[in-house]
Design an enzyme around this catalytic site. Structure first.
Site, mmCIF file in Angstrom:
data_model
loop_
_atom_site.group_PDB
_atom_site.id
_atom_site.type_symbol
_atom_site.label_atom_id
_atom_site.label_comp_id
_atom_site.label_asym_id
_atom_site.label_seq_id
_atom_site.Cartn_x
_atom_site.Cartn_y
_atom_site.Cartn_z
ATOM 1 N N TYR A 158 0.834 -1.211 0.000
ATOM 2 C CA TYR A 158 0.000 0.000 0.000
ATOM 3 C C TYR A 158 0.869 1.263 0.000
ATOM 4 O O TYR A 158 0.699 2.155 -0.834
ATOM 5 C CB TYR A 158 -0.924 -0.009 1.220
ATOM 6 C CG TYR A 158 -1.848 1.178 1.300
ATOM 7 C CD1 TYR A 158 -3.025 1.230 0.564
ATOM 8 C CD2 TYR A 158 -1.551 2.264 2.129
ATOM 9 C CE1 TYR A 158 -3.876 2.322 0.641
ATOM 10 C CE2 TYR A 158 -2.401 3.359 2.209
ATOM 11 C CZ TYR A 158 -3.566 3.382 1.465
ATOM 12 O OH TYR A 158 -4.404 4.482 1.539
ATOM 13 N N LYS A 162 1.314 4.260 -2.771
ATOM 14 C CA LYS A 162 0.970 5.652 -2.445
ATOM 15 C C LYS A 162 2.167 6.585 -2.684
ATOM 16 O O LYS A 162 1.999 7.726 -3.094
ATOM 17 C CB LYS A 162 0.467 5.741 -1.002
ATOM 18 C CG LYS A 162 -0.847 4.990 -0.779
ATOM 19 C CD LYS A 162 -1.999 5.725 -1.432
ATOM 20 C CE LYS A 162 -3.157 4.846 -1.808
ATOM 21 N NZ LYS A 162 -4.226 5.560 -2.520
HETATM 22 P P1 NAD Z 1 -13.769 3.258 0.237
HETATM 23 O O1 NAD Z 1 -13.516 1.794 0.255
HETATM 24 O O2 NAD Z 1 -14.874 3.806 1.054
HETATM 25 O O3 NAD Z 1 -13.942 3.758 -1.274
HETATM 26 C C1 NAD Z 1 -13.107 3.295 -2.308
HETATM 27 C C2 NAD Z 1 -13.920 3.017 -3.550
HETATM 28 O O4 NAD Z 1 -13.011 2.563 -4.596
HETATM 29 C C3 NAD Z 1 -14.951 1.883 -3.369
HETATM 30 O O5 NAD Z 1 -16.223 2.306 -3.828
HETATM 31 C C4 NAD Z 1 -14.413 0.743 -4.220
HETATM 32 O O6 NAD Z 1 -15.439 -0.058 -4.821
HETATM 33 C C5 NAD Z 1 -13.614 1.494 -5.278
HETATM 34 N N1 NAD Z 1 -12.590 0.674 -5.912
HETATM 35 C C6 NAD Z 1 -11.717 -0.178 -5.320
HETATM 36 N N2 NAD Z 1 -10.947 -0.772 -6.263
HETATM 37 C C7 NAD Z 1 -11.348 -0.285 -7.449
HETATM 38 C C8 NAD Z 1 -10.956 -0.526 -8.788
HETATM 39 N N3 NAD Z 1 -9.977 -1.393 -9.100
HETATM 40 N N4 NAD Z 1 -11.582 0.155 -9.785
HETATM 41 C C9 NAD Z 1 -12.576 1.037 -9.491
HETATM 42 N N5 NAD Z 1 -13.012 1.284 -8.254
HETATM 43 C C10 NAD Z 1 -12.403 0.630 -7.243
HETATM 44 O O7 NAD Z 1 -12.384 3.904 0.680
HETATM 45 P P2 NAD Z 1 -11.861 5.425 0.777
HETATM 46 O O8 NAD Z 1 -11.213 5.522 2.099
HETATM 47 O O9 NAD Z 1 -12.878 6.412 0.361
HETATM 48 O O10 NAD Z 1 -10.683 5.355 -0.313
HETATM 49 C C11 NAD Z 1 -10.508 6.295 -1.354
HETATM 50 C C12 NAD Z 1 -9.034 6.574 -1.531
HETATM 51 O O11 NAD Z 1 -8.551 7.208 -0.347
HETATM 52 C C13 NAD Z 1 -8.147 5.334 -1.721
HETATM 53 O O12 NAD Z 1 -7.210 5.603 -2.750
HETATM 54 C C14 NAD Z 1 -7.444 5.186 -0.391
HETATM 55 O O13 NAD Z 1 -6.181 4.569 -0.519
HETATM 56 C C15 NAD Z 1 -7.323 6.647 0.002
HETATM 57 N N6 NAD Z 1 -7.074 6.882 1.438
HETATM 58 C C16 NAD Z 1 -7.994 6.532 2.375
HETATM 59 C C17 NAD Z 1 -7.737 6.780 3.703
HETATM 60 C C18 NAD Z 1 -8.716 6.391 4.795
HETATM 61 O O14 NAD Z 1 -8.341 6.438 5.982
HETATM 62 N N7 NAD Z 1 -9.935 6.046 4.474
HETATM 63 C C19 NAD Z 1 -6.532 7.391 4.075
HETATM 64 C C20 NAD Z 1 -5.613 7.741 3.084
HETATM 65 C C21 NAD Z 1 -5.900 7.490 1.770
#
Ligand code: NAD
Length: 261
Positions: A158, A162
């Site tokens: 991961y 990133k």
């Molecule tokens: P989430 O799981 O709520 O939403 C992510 C969405 O991406 C989901 O709807 C999922 O179906 C979709 N997805 C996953 N793989 C996919 C693919 N191959 N093609 C198309 N869609 C796909 O999670 P989130 O926290 O909203 O994540 C969004 C972004 O934020 C991610 O890149 C994650 O790494 C990043 N992020 C999240 C956090 C956190 O704490 N939630 C922190 C830092 C970064």
């Protein structure tokens, strides 16, 4: 300069949940027509209904961002339907398998890198031909992990994905500046979303490698709480809108100072 999105079209990958869903909702509220590009169709249906109930316009295009054919088709369908693309939020991502390096299977490594890093490359690659004429804003969701924080044991795939997104975003910002396409990278800390559904920790083996690192007041110094998707959406609106017209090639941390610990 207002944060008005009237007459703009925004494609949001991972638009069915969490940060993507909240951002799509806010951009639509500010006048953008939005495309929810997500692998999960039931979640995107709910997101679309919510946008439409608030008077906005949304189109669902089922897309796996790690699949080049899907991504290319997503942008083509967007242009066929809405006629243009102004904003691309390359946000889809997974935590994937969380395990010590020596226990990480090659296929689990590939799955995380393909969804997060290759997916971002494909999203930008296939958006550019459609954005070159009018310019626009691309925003990439990276993370504090891999950029400022390295204490989450088991997150090697991961964090590598990133960190790669950060370098890629800067390369893209410089290369695409001549088309007036801005590219910025956001680095959220812990945000309350559904990412747990795509998180697979191998708890027993992680205990072998963990170094105890703990902050007694919770992970975030600011208000001692994780962020909310809506708080990230406010940043996305700013970066998507002309209010940020001179900002490109930069990273913005949105983490309540979590990554400074
Ligand atoms: P989430 O799981 O709520 O939403 C992510 C969405 O991406 C989901 O709807 C999922 O179906 C979709 N997805 C996953 N793989 C996919 C693919 N191959 N093609 C198309 N869609 C796909 O999670 P989130 O926290 O909203 O994540 C969004 C972004 O934020 C991610 O890149 C994650 O790494 C990043 N992020 C999240 C956090 C956190 O704490 N939630 C922190 C830092 C970064």
């Amino acid at each position: 300069m207002t944060q008005n999105m009237e007459n703009k079209v925004a494609v949001i990958t991972g638009g069915g949940s969490g940060i993507g869903k909240a951002s799509a909702g806010l951009l639509a509220e500010k006048g953008a027509r939005v495309v929810l590009a997500d692998i999960s169709s039931d979640k995107t249906e709910q997101a679309k209904k919510k946008i439409e109930a608030a008077g906005g316009e949304a189109l669902i295009i089922e897309t796996d961002v790690s699949n080049p054919g899907d991504v290319q088709e997503c942008f083509q369908q967007t242009v066929d339907h809405f006629g243009r693309i102004d904003t691309v939020f390359a946000n889809a991502g997974i935590n994937g398998t969380i395990t010590p390096i020596e226990d990480m299977d090659e296929e689990d490594w590939d799955k995380t890198i393909n969804a997060n890093l290759k997916g971002t490359f494909l999203t930008v690659k296939y958006a550019v031909p459609h954005m070159k004429k009018n310019g626009g804003s691309i925003i990439i969701t990276s993370s504090i992990n891999g950029n400022r924080t390295f204490k989450n044991f088991g997150f090697s795939a991961y964090s590598s994905s990133k960190a790669g997104q950060m370098a890629f975003g800067k390369m893209a910002a410089l290369e695409l500046a001549k088309y007036n396409i801005r590219v910025n990278v956001i680095c959220p800390g812990g945000i309350e979303t559904n990412i747990g559904e795509n998180t697979h920790p191998e708890t027993d083996s992680l205990e072998k490698v963990k170094i105890p690192v703990e902050y007694p007041e919770g992970r975030q110094p600011l208000e001692h709480r994780p962020g909310k998707p809506e708080e990230v959406a406010d940043l996305i609106l700013f970066l998507a809108s002309d209010a940020s017209r001179h900002i490109t090639g930069t990273e913005l941390f949105i983490d309540g100072a979590e990554s400074l610990l």
